[in-house]
Scaffold this motif. Structure first.
Motif, PDB file in Angstrom:
ATOM      1  N   LEU A 117       0.725  -1.281  -0.107  1.00  0.00           N
ATOM      2  CA  LEU A 117       0.110  -0.031  -0.097  1.00  0.00           C
ATOM      3  C   LEU A 117       0.958   1.284   0.085  1.00  0.00           C
ATOM      4  O   LEU A 117       0.744   2.166  -0.645  1.00  0.00           O
ATOM      5  CB  LEU A 117      -1.033  -0.010   1.094  1.00  0.00           C
ATOM      6  N   VAL A 118       1.990   1.281   0.655  1.00  0.00           N
ATOM      7  CA  VAL A 118       2.772   2.437   1.065  1.00  0.00           C
ATOM      8  C   VAL A 118       3.490   2.835  -0.172  1.00  0.00           C
ATOM      9  O   VAL A 118       3.641   3.935  -0.631  1.00  0.00           O
ATOM     10  CB  VAL A 118       3.644   2.337   2.255  1.00  0.00           C
ATOM     11  N   CYS A 119       4.015   1.814  -0.679  1.00  0.00           N
ATOM     12  CA  CYS A 119       4.545   1.948  -2.040  1.00  0.00           C
ATOM     13  C   CYS A 119       3.608   2.497  -3.285  1.00  0.00           C
ATOM     14  O   CYS A 119       4.090   3.209  -4.224  1.00  0.00           O
ATOM     15  CB  CYS A 119       5.183   0.531  -2.550  1.00  0.00           C
ATOM     16  N   LEU A 120       2.403   2.022  -3.139  1.00  0.00           N
ATOM     17  CA  LEU A 120       1.323   2.282  -4.320  1.00  0.00           C
ATOM     18  C   LEU A 120       0.947   3.707  -4.297  1.00  0.00           C
ATOM     19  O   LEU A 120       0.758   4.530  -4.907  1.00  0.00           O
ATOM     20  CB  LEU A 120       0.446   1.289  -4.384  1.00  0.00           C
ATOM     21  N   ILE A 121       0.678   4.220  -2.830  1.00  0.00           N
ATOM     22  CA  ILE A 121       0.068   5.613  -2.857  1.00  0.00           C
ATOM     23  C   ILE A 121       1.180   6.604  -2.825  1.00  0.00           C
ATOM     24  O   ILE A 121       2.297   6.439  -2.721  1.00  0.00           O
ATOM     25  CB  ILE A 121      -0.581   5.957  -1.370  1.00  0.00           C
ATOM     26  N   PRO A 122       0.542   7.904  -3.591  1.00  0.00           N
ATOM     27  CA  PRO A 122       1.676   8.928  -4.082  1.00  0.00           C
ATOM     28  C   PRO A 122       2.411   9.472  -2.515  1.00  0.00           C
ATOM     29  O   PRO A 122       2.016  10.806  -2.454  1.00  0.00           O
ATOM     30  CB  PRO A 122       0.701   9.779  -4.591  1.00  0.00           C
ATOM     31  N   THR A 123       3.243   8.731  -2.006  1.00  0.00           N
ATOM     32  CA  THR A 123       3.717   9.374  -0.897  1.00  0.00           C
ATOM     33  C   THR A 123       4.993  10.496  -1.029  1.00  0.00           C
ATOM     34  O   THR A 123       4.947  11.425  -0.210  1.00  0.00           O
ATOM     35  CB  THR A 123       4.722   8.218   0.012  1.00  0.00           C
ATOM     36  N   THR A 124       5.776  10.343  -2.167  1.00  0.00           N
ATOM     37  CA  THR A 124       6.669  11.513  -2.585  1.00  0.00           C
ATOM     38  C   THR A 124       5.970  12.809  -2.715  1.00  0.00           C
ATOM     39  O   THR A 124       6.545  13.571  -1.890  1.00  0.00           O
ATOM     40  CB  THR A 124       7.299  11.165  -3.984  1.00  0.00           C
ATOM     41  N   ASN A 165       6.718   7.440 -10.503  1.00  0.00           N
ATOM     42  CA  ASN A 165       7.432   6.503  -9.658  1.00  0.00           C
ATOM     43  C   ASN A 165       6.662   5.342  -8.960  1.00  0.00           C
ATOM     44  O   ASN A 165       7.147   4.181  -9.103  1.00  0.00           O
ATOM     45  CB  ASN A 165       7.743   7.410  -8.294  1.00  0.00           C
ATOM     46  N   ASP A 166       5.463   5.692  -8.843  1.00  0.00           N
ATOM     47  CA  ASP A 166       4.690   4.637  -8.151  1.00  0.00           C
ATOM     48  C   ASP A 166       4.263   3.477  -8.932  1.00  0.00           C
ATOM     49  O   ASP A 166       4.320   2.218  -8.484  1.00  0.00           O
ATOM     50  CB  ASP A 166       3.386   5.135  -7.426  1.00  0.00           C
ATOM     51  N   LEU A 167       4.235   3.781 -10.234  1.00  0.00           N
ATOM     52  CA  LEU A 167       3.912   2.730 -11.126  1.00  0.00           C
ATOM     53  C   LEU A 167       5.045   1.824 -11.446  1.00  0.00           C
ATOM     54  O   LEU A 167       4.944   0.547 -11.539  1.00  0.00           O
ATOM     55  CB  LEU A 167       3.837   3.524 -12.523  1.00  0.00           C
ATOM     56  N   ALA A 168       6.472   2.314 -11.119  1.00  0.00           N
ATOM     57  CA  ALA A 168       7.441   1.441 -11.247  1.00  0.00           C
ATOM     58  C   ALA A 168       7.414   0.358 -10.310  1.00  0.00           C
ATOM     59  O   ALA A 168       8.146  -0.683 -10.320  1.00  0.00           O
ATOM     60  CB  ALA A 168       8.545   2.245 -11.525  1.00  0.00           C
ATOM     61  N   LYS A 169       7.028   0.705  -9.099  1.00  0.00           N
ATOM     62  CA  LYS A 169       7.113  -0.184  -7.903  1.00  0.00           C
ATOM     63  C   LYS A 169       6.405  -1.287  -7.974  1.00  0.00           C
ATOM     64  O   LYS A 169       6.321  -2.450  -7.178  1.00  0.00           O
ATOM     65  CB  LYS A 169       6.705   0.590  -6.637  1.00  0.00           C
ATOM     66  N   TYR A 170       5.105  -1.192  -8.830  1.00  0.00           N
ATOM     67  CA  TYR A 170       4.362  -2.355  -9.312  1.00  0.00           C
ATOM     68  C   TYR A 170       5.501  -3.540  -9.601  1.00  0.00           C
ATOM     69  O   TYR A 170       5.143  -4.476  -9.147  1.00  0.00           O
ATOM     70  CB  TYR A 170       3.586  -2.314 -10.566  1.00  0.00           C
ATOM     71  N   PHE A 182      13.435   2.362  -0.955  1.00  0.00           N
ATOM     72  CA  PHE A 182      13.784   3.464  -1.966  1.00  0.00           C
ATOM     73  C   PHE A 182      12.619   4.372  -1.992  1.00  0.00           C
ATOM     74  O   PHE A 182      12.854   5.639  -1.901  1.00  0.00           O
ATOM     75  CB  PHE A 182      13.308   2.654  -3.443  1.00  0.00           C
ATOM     76  N   ASN A 183      11.349   3.995  -1.607  1.00  0.00           N
ATOM     77  CA  ASN A 183      10.141   4.867  -1.400  1.00  0.00           C
ATOM     78  C   ASN A 183      10.381   6.035  -0.411  1.00  0.00           C
ATOM     79  O   ASN A 183      10.460   6.989  -0.434  1.00  0.00           O
ATOM     80  CB  ASN A 183       8.937   4.085  -0.991  1.00  0.00           C
ATOM     81  N   ALA A 184      11.216   5.588   0.924  1.00  0.00           N
ATOM     82  CA  ALA A 184      11.538   6.555   1.857  1.00  0.00           C
ATOM     83  C   ALA A 184      12.555   7.339   1.236  1.00  0.00           C
ATOM     84  O   ALA A 184      12.667   8.768   1.649  1.00  0.00           O
ATOM     85  CB  ALA A 184      12.030   5.901   3.037  1.00  0.00           C
TER      86      ALA A 184
HETATM   87  K   LIG Z   1       4.516   5.886  -2.908  1.00  0.00           K
END
Ligand SMILES: [K+]
Ligand SMILES: Nc1ncnc2c1ncn2[C@@H]1O[C@H](COP(=O)(O)OP(=O)(O)OP(=O)(O)O)[C@@H](O)[C@H]1O
Ligand SMILES: [Mg+2]
Length: 699
Positions: free
Chosen positions: A265-272, A598-603, A639-641
């Motif tokens: 979830l955290v990787c998918l949502i727009p955290t950046t 960015n989030d797309l690539a994390k899929y 990476f997300n962080a």
């Molecule tokens: K994210």
């Protein structure tokens, strides 16, 4: 009057506030901002940011799961989730930190001053500045600090405003005109003034400045709120998706633990962008402060990025604003002494700089006593107003005849004498035209004795255009902004000054209502309007404009009405303001694009890791060749962080802005930040995985 200048000493409390070099960013700032970032973990603060709030809740649940079932994987994920939240807070904290140093030096200017309050009896009493009330009169003399914001009602003085503006050259403050406002915390260098306090203690300009640079008064702009809603909606969509994945994968026989699902979830949502959004806004305000502009609203900063029309007032904005009488021209058949006498009489009670300069001119050239006795006992003074554009007095002469004397704008005085059947003689009109063509301001002097009106002559006022105006207005034109000068002065003077300053257009003989109406009509045409001005007569227009920039030399009314104050009183500062506004919008757009792609690539990192057990075909998606599902998930979370920290400097400095057509800028940014956003995670996650796979229990 001689004005003696005293240079501020090195050790003065009012030494220039330190300005942080624009764009300067050091890793030290990150460390210094850490305590602030930790304090921001307070859920009440986090709730303002929906995306990061979800991460906070996720971190708490993951921590719980790691306690119940401690594995290297679950502990590391929980840890890095907390880092994610912390890094977001760090971004905001660093952005705010830049204002803290400034706030500290402003507080020094505010330190306890004792004021000399004038009592109605005329005596003085000492009171702490913190006890001053609106309407109090205080005396300030050379070497003393002005105890609060107010208007000079008596005297003229040089003032060192460096504590606020960082500019060490002293400025002149005088009663009457548009240069009467003084700011608490600044120091009188010469002479003595009486100031009427206009702001209660705790609500002064310096207090507002402190709140502003500290970000305490910051509210989200409508654009930010809209983006927040979009980000929150995306978060909810992904939340449902992830919640649905749980039972689905259980059904397929590959049950996922809560830690894995939260990581997904955290990787998918727009955290950046969620993490950097508020830092971008604060940094924009901060960049303005570095340019000596105080923006009271973030909305105005954003609007500045899209300005179509800039209105400027003339006197005090385009010109220096110390219009002085330089010559007297009598009408045919009138002696110089007669005009001088009438001009002086009409100005004895005129407290504007123009009025005082007439009295001074009469004293110097015609030896007329500047402070005569016996005048004023039976006379009634008519003060200048921007509506009547005249001033003067009514009295009864020795024979008992009612006499009225007026001076003012040629058209206004012409209308006044016309009521008594007298038109302005052609010779006087020629004089007026002549002065106006040279860029001077003509004031016609007339007298009505009983019911007979006579036009006596013309006073010539001169003012000087501030240097460097025309190049800067040309620059504004190249940015697609139309500049219009609006002035209460006559069309010929306006035309001459407009040509000298290089504005595109002008509006003359404008009353405050005309200025307001012009802004409304521009806005009705769908244009965004900026206005710069200094006078009380500009206040309604400054309030109506989308971006209202008050000159710091102006009146308190103007400074209250606008949504920005330029401490340097430079009308062409709008160029910087526009650039900063555009840069803010572009930076936000670029980082949003980057975050989403960015989030797309994390899929590609996480989905194969989670499901390749059930669907071996998905392993083909593992193009990065990540070691194990656990190392893949952990690498994606790390990476997300880290990407948040890596982008803090960009969020603070802003994306580089070069004047260019909006569409080509947009295209370029989409390419750079969109494609960059897709590629970076592949490289980043792959590199992190190389390290993470070495950790026992992961690889
Ligand atoms: K994210
Ligand atoms: N003290 C005064 N007594 C009489 N008439 C005055 C005085 N001061 C200004 N005027 C006249 O009134 C006109 C309008 O003055 P006002 O201050 O409203 O506008 P302005 O300062 O000329 O223009 P701007 O709006 O660009 O500052 C002046 O152009 C001048 O002709
Ligand atoms: Mg003015």
């Amino acid at each position: 009057m001689t004005i003696e200048l005293r240079r501020p000493r090195e050790d003065d409390v009012t030494a220039p506030a330190p300005r942080i070099a624009d764009g300067l960013f050091s890793p030290r700032q990150l460390i210094e901002s850490l305590p602030g970032a930790v304090r921001k973990l307070d859920p009440r603060h986090m709730a303002r940011n929906p995306v990061m709030f979800v991460v906070l809740v996720g971190s708490a649940i993951a921590t719980g799961a790691a306690i119940v079932e401690p594995t290297v994987f679950s502990c590391l994920i929980a840890l890095w989730l907390w880092f994610t939240v912390l890094f977001a807070n760090l971004a905001e904290s660093v952005a705010e930190g830049r204002g803290k140093a400034q706030a500290a030096s402003l507080r020094k200017a505010k330190q306890n001053t004792v004021s000399r309050r004038l009592m109605p009896s005329g005596s003085e009493e000492s009171v702490p500045a913190t006890e001053l009330k609106v309407g109090d009169l205080v005396v300030v003399e050379a070497g003393e600090t002005i105890p609060g914001d107010g208007d000079v009602i008596e005297g003229i003085a040089t003032v060192d405003e460096s504590a606020i503006t960082g500019e060490s050259a002293p400025v002149i403050r005088e009663s009457g005109g548009d240069r009467c406002a003084v700011t608490g915390g600044t120091t009188v260098l010469s002479d003595r003034i009486v100031v009427r306090i206009t702001a209660p203690a705790g609500h002064t300009f310096v207090d507002r400045m402190i709140a502003l640079v500290e970000g305490a008064s910051r509210r989200k702009t409508p654009n930010e709120i809209a983006l927040d809603i979009l980000l929150a909606a995306l978060t909810i969509v992904f939340l449902f998706a992830v919640v649905a994945i749980g039972p689905m994968s259980a059904y397929a026989g590959a049950e996922q633990g809560p830690v894995e699902l939260i990581a997904l979830l955290v990787c998918l949502i727009p955290t950046t962008i969620g993490a950097l959004l508020s830092a971008i806004g604060i940094a924009g305000m901060d960049r303005l402060v570095q340019r000596n502009v105080l923006a009271m609203s973030g909305r105005a900063v954003e609007a500045a990025g899209d300005i179509d029309t800039l209105l400027l007032d003339k006197t005090g904005t385009i010109t220096f604003g110390n219009r002085r009488a330089t010559a007297l021209h009598p009408a045919p058949g009138v002696t110089e002494a007669e005009v001088a006498g009438a001009a002086r009489l009409s100005s004895l009670a005129d407290t504007t700089p123009e009025g005082r300069s007439i009295v001074e001119l009469c004293a110097e050239q015609y030896r007329l006593d500047p402070e005569p006795t016996g005048v004023g006992a039976d006379a009634e003074f008519v003060p200048f107003s921007a509506h009547t554009r005249m001033s003067g007095l009514d009295l009864t002469d020795a024979e008992g005849t009612a006499v009225r004397i007026r001076k003012g704008a040629a058209d206004a005085v012409g209308r006044w004498t016309a009521q008594f059947g007298t038109t302005v003689p052609a010779a006087v009109t020629d004089l007026v035209t002549d002065i106006a063509r040279r860029g001077g301001t003509p004031l016609v002097v007339a007298r009505v004795s009983g019911t007979t009106a006579s036009v006596l002559g013309v006073v010539e006022l001169s003012d000087v255009v501030k240097p460097g105006m025309s190049q800067r207005f040309a620059q504004l034109r190249s940015m697609g902004i139309r500049t219009v000068m609006v002035t209460g002065d006559n069309p010929l003077t306006a035309k001459s000054i407009a040509a000298e300053a290089g504005v595109d257009d002008f509006l003359a003989e404008a009353t405050p209502e005309d200025k307001l109406a012009l802004i409304r009509s521009e806005q009705d045409g769908g244009r965004l309007v900026a206005m710069t001005g200094d006078g009380t007569n500009d206040a309604p227009a400054l309030a109506q404009a989308d971006v209202g920039v008050a000159m710091n030399t102006g009146t308190s009314a103007a400074k209250e009405a606008g949504n920005m104050v330029d401490l340097d009183s430079d009308p062409t500062k709008l160029i910087d303001i526009v650039e900063i506004g555009k840069q803010l919008l572009i930076t936000r757009g670029a980082l949003t694009t980057f975050s989403l792609s960015n989030d797309l690539a994390k899929y590609f990192a996480i989905l194969p890791a989670l499901f390749s057990g059930i669907y071996p075909q998905l392993a083909a998606l593992n193009i990065m060749g990540l070691a194990t599902p656990q190392s893949a998930i952990l690498s994606a979370v790390i990476f997300n962080a880290l990407v948040i920290v890596a982008l803090i400097p960009l969020a603070l400095k802003g994306v580089r802005y070069r004047p260019a057509a909006a569409s080509s800028l947009l295209g370029r940014n989409l390419l750079v930040y969109g494609v960059g956003g897709v590629v970076t995670p592949f490289v980043g996650i792959w590199l992190i995985d190389l390290v993470v796979r070495l950790v026992p229990g992961i690889g």
